[in-house]
Design an enzyme around this catalytic site. Sequence first.
Site, mmCIF file in Angstrom:
data_model
loop_
_atom_site.group_PDB
_atom_site.id
_atom_site.type_symbol
_atom_site.label_atom_id
_atom_site.label_comp_id
_atom_site.label_asym_id
_atom_site.label_seq_id
_atom_site.Cartn_x
_atom_site.Cartn_y
_atom_site.Cartn_z
ATOM 1 N N ASP A 29 0.862 -1.190 0.000
ATOM 2 C CA ASP A 29 0.000 0.000 0.000
ATOM 3 C C ASP A 29 0.906 1.250 0.000
ATOM 4 O O ASP A 29 1.726 1.407 0.899
ATOM 5 C CB ASP A 29 -0.874 -0.033 1.272
ATOM 6 C CG ASP A 29 -1.842 1.129 1.335
ATOM 7 O OD1 ASP A 29 -1.704 2.080 0.535
ATOM 8 O OD2 ASP A 29 -2.727 1.093 2.216
ATOM 9 N N GLU A 79 29.466 9.900 5.213
ATOM 10 C CA GLU A 79 29.655 8.487 5.519
ATOM 11 C C GLU A 79 29.604 7.677 4.223
ATOM 12 O O GLU A 79 29.403 6.478 4.233
ATOM 13 C CB GLU A 79 28.646 7.993 6.547
ATOM 14 C CG GLU A 79 27.193 8.161 6.168
ATOM 15 C CD GLU A 79 26.259 7.520 7.182
ATOM 16 O OE1 GLU A 79 26.402 6.319 7.426
ATOM 17 O OE2 GLU A 79 25.394 8.236 7.725
ATOM 18 N N CYS A 111 25.462 9.763 10.577
ATOM 19 C CA CYS A 111 24.789 11.011 10.185
ATOM 20 C C CYS A 111 25.144 12.196 11.072
ATOM 21 O O CYS A 111 24.669 13.310 10.855
ATOM 22 C CB CYS A 111 23.277 10.822 10.215
ATOM 23 S SG CYS A 111 22.724 9.541 9.101
ATOM 24 N N THR A 152 13.778 4.159 2.318
ATOM 25 C CA THR A 152 14.343 5.324 3.026
ATOM 26 C C THR A 152 15.699 5.725 2.442
ATOM 27 O O THR A 152 16.501 6.354 3.112
ATOM 28 C CB THR A 152 14.471 5.065 4.554
ATOM 29 O OG1 THR A 152 15.433 4.013 4.770
ATOM 30 C CG2 THR A 152 13.159 4.673 5.175
ATOM 31 N N SER A 201 17.051 0.536 15.549
ATOM 32 C CA SER A 201 17.637 1.862 15.312
ATOM 33 C C SER A 201 16.674 2.973 15.716
ATOM 34 O O SER A 201 17.100 4.014 16.228
ATOM 35 C CB SER A 201 18.069 2.017 13.848
ATOM 36 O OG SER A 201 16.952 2.160 12.986
ATOM 37 N N HIS A 233 17.373 15.082 13.076
ATOM 38 C CA HIS A 233 17.938 14.251 12.009
ATOM 39 C C HIS A 233 16.764 13.538 11.323
ATOM 40 O O HIS A 233 15.871 13.023 12.009
ATOM 41 C CB HIS A 233 18.938 13.229 12.569
ATOM 42 C CG HIS A 233 19.280 12.173 11.574
ATOM 43 N ND1 HIS A 233 19.709 12.481 10.298
ATOM 44 C CD2 HIS A 233 19.187 10.816 11.621
ATOM 45 C CE1 HIS A 233 19.891 11.363 9.624
ATOM 46 N NE2 HIS A 233 19.577 10.333 10.395
ATOM 47 N N LYS A 242 7.738 11.305 15.452
ATOM 48 C CA LYS A 242 7.745 10.465 16.660
ATOM 49 C C LYS A 242 8.686 11.032 17.712
ATOM 50 O O LYS A 242 8.375 11.053 18.905
ATOM 51 C CB LYS A 242 8.219 9.048 16.307
ATOM 52 C CG LYS A 242 7.178 8.216 15.650
ATOM 53 C CD LYS A 242 7.679 6.813 15.519
ATOM 54 C CE LYS A 242 6.626 5.965 14.835
ATOM 55 N NZ LYS A 242 6.913 4.579 14.785
ATOM 56 N N ASN A 276 16.494 10.227 2.738
ATOM 57 C CA ASN A 276 17.573 10.384 3.721
ATOM 58 C C ASN A 276 18.844 10.849 3.011
ATOM 59 O O ASN A 276 19.265 10.256 2.018
ATOM 60 C CB ASN A 276 17.822 9.047 4.441
ATOM 61 C CG ASN A 276 18.651 9.223 5.718
ATOM 62 O OD1 ASN A 276 19.151 10.309 6.006
ATOM 63 N ND2 ASN A 276 18.781 8.153 6.491
ATOM 64 N N SER A 309 24.017 6.994 13.811
ATOM 65 C CA SER A 309 23.978 5.617 14.308
ATOM 66 C C SER A 309 25.342 5.184 14.809
ATOM 67 O O SER A 309 26.382 5.654 14.354
ATOM 68 C CB SER A 309 23.532 4.679 13.187
ATOM 69 O OG SER A 309 22.146 4.779 13.018
HETATM 70 P P1 HMG Z 1 9.126 -1.479 8.162
HETATM 71 O O1 HMG Z 1 9.437 -2.299 9.349
HETATM 72 O O2 HMG Z 1 8.946 -2.161 6.870
HETATM 73 O O3 HMG Z 1 7.856 -0.596 8.392
HETATM 74 O O4 HMG Z 1 10.224 -0.339 7.981
HETATM 75 P P2 HMG Z 1 6.674 -0.770 9.462
HETATM 76 O O5 HMG Z 1 5.959 -2.028 9.197
HETATM 77 O O6 HMG Z 1 7.165 -0.468 10.856
HETATM 78 O O7 HMG Z 1 5.771 0.443 8.976
HETATM 79 C C1 HMG Z 1 6.235 1.750 9.117
HETATM 80 C C2 HMG Z 1 5.060 2.604 9.597
HETATM 81 O O8 HMG Z 1 4.101 2.636 8.549
HETATM 82 C C3 HMG Z 1 4.345 2.037 10.835
HETATM 83 O O9 HMG Z 1 3.936 3.132 11.617
HETATM 84 C C4 HMG Z 1 3.133 1.346 10.239
HETATM 85 O O10 HMG Z 1 2.036 1.247 11.136
HETATM 86 C C5 HMG Z 1 2.833 2.290 9.078
HETATM 87 P P3 HMG Z 1 4.417 3.263 13.149
HETATM 88 O O11 HMG Z 1 3.955 2.052 13.849
HETATM 89 O O12 HMG Z 1 5.946 3.304 13.073
HETATM 90 O O13 HMG Z 1 3.831 4.552 13.597
HETATM 91 N N1 HMG Z 1 2.058 1.671 8.010
HETATM 92 C C6 HMG Z 1 1.061 2.289 7.352
HETATM 93 N N2 HMG Z 1 0.533 3.531 7.483
HETATM 94 C C7 HMG Z 1 -0.479 3.886 6.629
HETATM 95 N N3 HMG Z 1 -1.000 3.041 5.700
HETATM 96 C C8 HMG Z 1 -0.500 1.789 5.547
HETATM 97 C C9 HMG Z 1 0.579 1.371 6.391
HETATM 98 N N4 HMG Z 1 1.300 0.243 6.499
HETATM 99 C C10 HMG Z 1 2.202 0.432 7.490
HETATM 100 N N5 HMG Z 1 -1.012 0.986 4.631
HETATM 101 C C11 HMG Z 1 11.938 0.854 9.234
HETATM 102 C C12 HMG Z 1 10.458 0.736 8.939
HETATM 103 C C13 HMG Z 1 12.216 2.132 9.994
HETATM 104 C C14 HMG Z 1 12.382 -0.350 10.064
HETATM 105 C C15 HMG Z 1 12.703 0.851 7.878
HETATM 106 O O14 HMG Z 1 12.280 1.918 7.078
HETATM 107 C C16 HMG Z 1 14.217 0.894 8.017
HETATM 108 O O15 HMG Z 1 14.872 -0.063 8.360
HETATM 109 N N6 HMG Z 1 14.821 2.110 7.723
HETATM 110 C C17 HMG Z 1 16.246 2.299 7.814
HETATM 111 C C18 HMG Z 1 16.707 2.585 9.235
HETATM 112 C C19 HMG Z 1 16.262 3.916 9.749
HETATM 113 O O16 HMG Z 1 15.987 4.828 8.992
HETATM 114 N N7 HMG Z 1 16.266 4.094 11.086
HETATM 115 C C20 HMG Z 1 15.916 5.354 11.699
HETATM 116 C C21 HMG Z 1 16.647 5.588 13.015
HETATM 117 S S1 HMG Z 1 18.410 5.386 12.833
HETATM 118 C C22 HMG Z 1 18.929 6.845 12.027
HETATM 119 O O17 HMG Z 1 18.199 7.774 11.915
HETATM 120 C C23 HMG Z 1 20.327 6.860 11.482
HETATM 121 C C24 HMG Z 1 20.453 6.668 9.984
HETATM 122 O O18 HMG Z 1 20.065 7.864 9.306
HETATM 123 C C25 HMG Z 1 21.886 6.275 9.605
HETATM 124 C C26 HMG Z 1 23.058 7.080 10.135
HETATM 125 O O19 HMG Z 1 23.079 7.636 11.240
HETATM 126 O O20 HMG Z 1 24.044 7.091 9.409
HETATM 127 C C27 HMG Z 1 19.545 5.572 9.472
#
Ligand code: HMG
Length: 388
Positions: A29, A79, A111, A152, A201, A233, A242, A276, A309
């Site tokens: 979706d 990075e 980051c 992302t 993360s 960030h 959040k 990102n 991270s």
């Molecule tokens: P996921 O596990 O596939 O997603 O990926 P999900 O199932 O948790 O769904 C995400 C959200 O969408 C949820 O909302 C769902 O409910 C919602 P939440 O519960 O979180 O409020 N959702 C929907 N909403 C509306 N209609 C729908 C629907 N379906 C689901 N139909 C995950 C999420 C973050 C795990 C993934 O994107 C990921 O691994 N991303 C990469 C890591 C990341 O960005 N982490 C962030 C923190 S770490 C950071 O910021 C550092 C970084 O930038 C690197 C650095 O520092 O160098 C990453």
Amino acid sequence: MSVGIDEISFYTSNYYLDLRTLAEVQQTDPDKYYEGIGQEKMGMAAPDEDIVTMAANAALPLIERVGSDAVSTLMFATETGIDQSKAAGVYVHRLLGMSNNCRVVEMKQACYSATAAIQMACALVARTPEKKVLVIASDVARYDLDTPGEATQGCGAVAMLISANPRLLEIDPEVGNHTEDVMDFWRPNYRSTALVDGKYSTKIYLRALKKAWENFRDVSSLAFDDFSHFCYHLPFSRMAQKAHQHLAKLNKADMTAEQIEAQIADTLSYNRIIGNSYTASMYIGLTSLLENCKQNIAGTKIGFFSYGSGCVAEFFSGTVVAGYEKYLHCTEHQTMLDNREEVSYEKYLELYRHPDPRDGSDLTIEKVTKGHFRLAGFSQHKREYVAS
Ligand code: HMG
């Protein structure tokens, strides 16, 4: 004397993939991306774009204004390093025709490192106020295909001039830090894509926010209510939403959900359509706030939460300077974003898989980018950058 950001400019890639296209292929979706993670498009670099070309394109308007001799130090935060030894900023230094008396260095901590660069730049300027420091953050965010992180991805660069008596943002000296050895996201030298424990993360991000904020409160007289806006960030927009709800709750803020959202909404506009950009993302968020906020926010306090991270986090603050709106690059940024081209899923895969030679083979790359600088190819293990 105050020290801070005097001018800010960003650049992103030639191409983007609409996350609706990705959702269609994945039979997901599209609202999971548009609403759930709060992202609409992700930037994809053309074969002749990388962290150097995006960085030089971002910094060009700044150097054109102040002149190539005005900058004493160029700090390059990334990075997405392209060399284990040579700083990517040295290429940028040549492309921009900067003085041979300017020092150049590259900085890394996921980051977070652009924030370290800015704090160090402020310290340098406080010591020699007649000098300016150019801080550039530039990254290409890459995850494996068909993983939760794929949606992302993104890329971008931001260039900031740090000076005495800045025209945009005065940065306060008090900061709150939090460092902790965790494996939430990392990229070993033998990989071109990051490894990530996605859900973990997001938890660590929120924990680091709490800890950095508490440390900030120990050293600063500013409280939650003193801030008009917050820049976080931005791995994806929903993460900032959040985080801000979390911070408001920790501080028992007497505010409606709409009031809480209004403190960050304008920081998210560019990130939603770029994705990102790792080190650059929070500062593209600041640019988005300054350029898109309908009211004049001169004199107000902005809170910043920088997260890398691994992890290192920092909370710091700044005051928007009167007259800031006269020194922004709104039109250039909007034109650059409007001129990007949408790609099909097939073209996205082709860009994703474009060779970045690791075996030393030569490669000539045709001109695609609309930017002023491009990567023309590889020859004898050397990257060849030119002005186009
Ligand atoms: P996921 O596990 O596939 O997603 O990926 P999900 O199932 O948790 O769904 C995400 C959200 O969408 C949820 O909302 C769902 O409910 C919602 P939440 O519960 O979180 O409020 N959702 C929907 N909403 C509306 N209609 C729908 C629907 N379906 C689901 N139909 C995950 C999420 C973050 C795990 C993934 O994107 C990921 O691994 N991303 C990469 C890591 C990341 O960005 N982490 C962030 C923190 S770490 C950071 O910021 C550092 C970084 O930038 C690197 C650095 O520092 O160098 C990453």
